[in-house]
Write a protein that holds these residues in place. Structure first.
Motif, PDB file in Angstrom:
ATOM      1  N   MET A   1     -76.938  11.161 -57.281  1.00  0.00           N
ATOM      2  CA  MET A   1     -77.259  11.645 -58.636  1.00  0.00           C
ATOM      3  C   MET A   1     -78.695  12.481 -58.306  1.00  0.00           C
ATOM      4  N   ASN A   2     -78.842  13.902 -58.343  1.00  0.00           N
ATOM      5  CA  ASN A   2     -79.849  14.322 -57.824  1.00  0.00           C
ATOM      6  C   ASN A   2     -80.723  14.277 -59.109  1.00  0.00           C
ATOM      7  N   PRO A   3     -82.223  14.818 -58.646  1.00  0.00           N
ATOM      8  CA  PRO A   3     -82.650  15.040 -59.442  1.00  0.00           C
ATOM      9  C   PRO A   3     -82.596  15.780 -60.821  1.00  0.00           C
ATOM     10  N   GLY A   4     -81.537  16.999 -60.396  1.00  0.00           N
ATOM     11  CA  GLY A   4     -80.888  17.644 -61.383  1.00  0.00           C
ATOM     12  C   GLY A   4     -80.150  17.601 -62.705  1.00  0.00           C
ATOM     13  N   GLU A   5     -79.636  16.599 -62.114  1.00  0.00           N
ATOM     14  CA  GLU A   5     -78.738  15.305 -62.889  1.00  0.00           C
ATOM     15  C   GLU A   5     -79.037  14.429 -64.011  1.00  0.00           C
ATOM     16  N   THR A   6     -80.276  14.147 -62.949  1.00  0.00           N
ATOM     17  CA  THR A   6     -81.224  12.949 -64.341  1.00  0.00           C
ATOM     18  C   THR A   6     -81.877  13.839 -65.150  1.00  0.00           C
ATOM     19  N   ASP A   7     -82.516  15.126 -65.168  1.00  0.00           N
ATOM     20  CA  ASP A   7     -83.318  15.944 -65.806  1.00  0.00           C
ATOM     21  C   ASP A   7     -82.102  15.813 -66.937  1.00  0.00           C
ATOM     22  N   SER A   8     -81.083  17.041 -66.927  1.00  0.00           N
ATOM     23  CA  SER A   8     -80.231  16.809 -68.049  1.00  0.00           C
ATOM     24  C   SER A   8     -79.647  15.702 -68.511  1.00  0.00           C
ATOM     25  N   THR A   9     -79.564  14.402 -67.743  1.00  0.00           N
ATOM     26  CA  THR A   9     -79.060  13.608 -68.653  1.00  0.00           C
ATOM     27  C   THR A   9     -79.897  13.350 -69.412  1.00  0.00           C
ATOM     28  N   ALA A  10     -80.863  13.062 -69.263  1.00  0.00           N
ATOM     29  CA  ALA A  10     -82.330  12.655 -70.131  1.00  0.00           C
ATOM     30  C   ALA A  10     -81.816  13.812 -71.171  1.00  0.00           C
ATOM     31  N   LEU A  11     -82.482  15.205 -70.669  1.00  0.00           N
ATOM     32  CA  LEU A  11     -82.275  15.533 -72.223  1.00  0.00           C
ATOM     33  C   LEU A  11     -81.338  15.342 -72.974  1.00  0.00           C
ATOM     34  N   PHE A  12     -80.210  15.397 -72.381  1.00  0.00           N
ATOM     35  CA  PHE A  12     -78.630  14.932 -73.038  1.00  0.00           C
ATOM     36  C   PHE A  12     -79.251  13.576 -74.095  1.00  0.00           C
ATOM     37  N   VAL A  13     -78.909  12.742 -73.333  1.00  0.00           N
ATOM     38  CA  VAL A  13     -79.570  12.354 -74.308  1.00  0.00           C
ATOM     39  C   VAL A  13     -80.750  11.592 -75.145  1.00  0.00           C
ATOM     40  N   GLN A  14     -81.515  12.296 -75.605  1.00  0.00           N
ATOM     41  CA  GLN A  14     -82.729  12.652 -75.341  1.00  0.00           C
ATOM     42  C   GLN A  14     -82.728  13.402 -76.955  1.00  0.00           C
ATOM     43  N   ARG A  15     -81.018  14.546 -77.178  1.00  0.00           N
ATOM     44  CA  ARG A  15     -80.916  15.296 -77.753  1.00  0.00           C
ATOM     45  C   ARG A  15     -79.974  14.760 -78.753  1.00  0.00           C
ATOM     46  N   LEU A  16     -78.855  13.768 -78.346  1.00  0.00           N
ATOM     47  CA  LEU A  16     -78.202  12.996 -78.732  1.00  0.00           C
ATOM     48  C   LEU A  16     -78.749  12.160 -79.993  1.00  0.00           C
ATOM     49  N   THR A  17     -80.082  11.075 -79.211  1.00  0.00           N
ATOM     50  CA  THR A  17     -80.210  10.071 -80.018  1.00  0.00           C
ATOM     51  C   THR A  17     -81.692  10.997 -80.814  1.00  0.00           C
ATOM     52  N   SER A  18     -81.813  11.857 -81.283  1.00  0.00           N
ATOM     53  CA  SER A  18     -82.477  12.820 -82.575  1.00  0.00           C
ATOM     54  C   SER A  18     -81.770  12.494 -83.427  1.00  0.00           C
ATOM     55  N   LEU A  19     -80.691  12.799 -82.736  1.00  0.00           N
ATOM     56  CA  LEU A  19     -79.582  13.674 -84.271  1.00  0.00           C
ATOM     57  C   LEU A  19     -78.643  12.381 -84.789  1.00  0.00           C
ATOM     58  N   GLN A  20     -79.105  10.864 -84.665  1.00  0.00           N
ATOM     59  CA  GLN A  20     -78.197   9.324 -84.620  1.00  0.00           C
ATOM     60  C   GLN A  20     -78.613   9.910 -85.699  1.00  0.00           C
ATOM     61  N   SER A  21     -79.813   9.731 -86.900  1.00  0.00           N
ATOM     62  CA  SER A  21     -79.808   9.311 -88.046  1.00  0.00           C
ATOM     63  C   SER A  21     -78.808  11.083 -89.295  1.00  0.00           C
ATOM     64  N   ARG A  22     -79.328  11.832 -88.017  1.00  0.00           N
ATOM     65  CA  ARG A  22     -78.436  13.173 -89.512  1.00  0.00           C
ATOM     66  C   ARG A  22     -77.234  12.686 -88.945  1.00  0.00           C
ATOM     67  N   LEU A  23     -76.406  12.225 -88.174  1.00  0.00           N
ATOM     68  CA  LEU A  23     -75.001  12.652 -87.832  1.00  0.00           C
ATOM     69  C   LEU A  23     -74.524  11.098 -88.505  1.00  0.00           C
ATOM     70  N   TYR A  24     -75.177   9.541 -88.324  1.00  0.00           N
ATOM     71  CA  TYR A  24     -74.655   9.042 -89.856  1.00  0.00           C
ATOM     72  C   TYR A  24     -74.681   9.970 -91.830  1.00  0.00           C
ATOM     73  N   ALA A  25     -75.879   9.777 -91.444  1.00  0.00           N
ATOM     74  CA  ALA A  25     -75.851  10.610 -93.042  1.00  0.00           C
ATOM     75  C   ALA A  25     -74.781  11.421 -93.107  1.00  0.00           C
ATOM     76  N   TYR A  26     -74.112  13.351 -92.681  1.00  0.00           N
ATOM     77  CA  TYR A  26     -73.306  13.705 -92.418  1.00  0.00           C
ATOM     78  C   TYR A  26     -72.087  12.699 -92.775  1.00  0.00           C
ATOM     79  N   LEU A  27     -71.546  11.922 -91.914  1.00  0.00           N
ATOM     80  CA  LEU A  27     -70.576  10.988 -91.584  1.00  0.00           C
ATOM     81  C   LEU A  27     -70.226  10.128 -92.816  1.00  0.00           C
ATOM     82  N   CYS A  28     -71.697   9.202 -93.229  1.00  0.00           N
ATOM     83  CA  CYS A  28     -71.578   9.333 -94.682  1.00  0.00           C
ATOM     84  C   CYS A  28     -70.907  10.089 -95.820  1.00  0.00           C
ATOM     85  N   ILE A  29     -71.428  11.003 -95.837  1.00  0.00           N
ATOM     86  CA  ILE A  29     -70.772  12.524 -96.542  1.00  0.00           C
ATOM     87  C   ILE A  29     -69.595  12.575 -96.416  1.00  0.00           C
ATOM     88  N   LEU A  30     -68.897  12.112 -95.438  1.00  0.00           N
ATOM     89  CA  LEU A  30     -67.604  12.795 -95.614  1.00  0.00           C
ATOM     90  C   LEU A  30     -66.942  11.286 -95.791  1.00  0.00           C
TER      91      LEU A  30
END
Length: 178
Positions: A1-30
């Motif tokens: 894995m090259n450094p660009g992939e590491t940065d991209s993966t870290a950013l993806f994980v950060q975005r996904l983890t920051s949405l967890q509570s909102r995704l959960y709330a959305y799914l609770c509604i549905l």
């Protein structure tokens, strides 16, 4: 894995983890039941992780992730179609459309909600967190607090009403009325 992939993966994980509570709330509604929402959230996270390479970083992450959550909720509904607590198609679509984020506006609304939560007395804030973040049932909270379940439900109702008023007034245009 090259450094660009590491940065991209870290950013993806950060975005996904920051949405967890909102995704959960959305799914609770549905999906109504917290247990079902947790299960579907896990399924959604697996799918999002598998599709991470397909995500176009020039587009907003949140609507992309919410679309997968919606699809997973729809798949769950098909599996559970005989359960009487599953919304009909029209209700499901209406809720899904109303609750999906629209980008920056949703982020602003979330910040306003967080500010309103911070204004609550600590006991009320803890109650909201136990119920909606922790997924604890009203019955369980009542037992732990040695209160009647209807008293806890009434308190939650009053706190939700206060939060709604706070959010509503904060989102009103300055000098305008709703």
């Amino acid at each position: 894995m090259n450094p660009g992939e590491t940065d991209s993966t870290a950013l993806f994980v950060q975005r996904l983890t920051s949405l967890q509570s909102r995704l959960y709330a959305y799914l609770c509604i549905l999906l109504v039941r917290a247990e079902d929402a947790r299960d579907v959230l896990q399924e959604t996270n697996v799918i999002l992780w598998k599709k991470a390479g397909e995500y176009d970083e020039t587009r907003p992450f949140e609507p992309w992730a919410f679309q997968f959550a919606r699809w997973q909720a729809m798949a769950w509904r098909k599996r559970q179609s005989r359960d009487r607590l599953v919304f009909d198609e029209t209700t499901f679509e209406s809720l899904a459309s109303e609750c999906e984020p629209e980008g920056a506006g949703a982020e602003h609304e979330l910040r306003v909600l967080e500010e309103c939560l911070a204004k609550l007395p600590s006991a009320q804030r803890a109650l909201v967190e136990r119920r909606y973040t922790g997924g604890e049932t009203v019955q369980s909270i009542a037992e732990n607090e040695r209160k009647a379940p209807n008293a806890v439900a009434a308190l939650l109702y009053r706190v939700r009403k206060l939060l709604a008023q706070c959010v509503h007034s904060a989102l009103l245009p300055k000098g305008g009325a709703a």
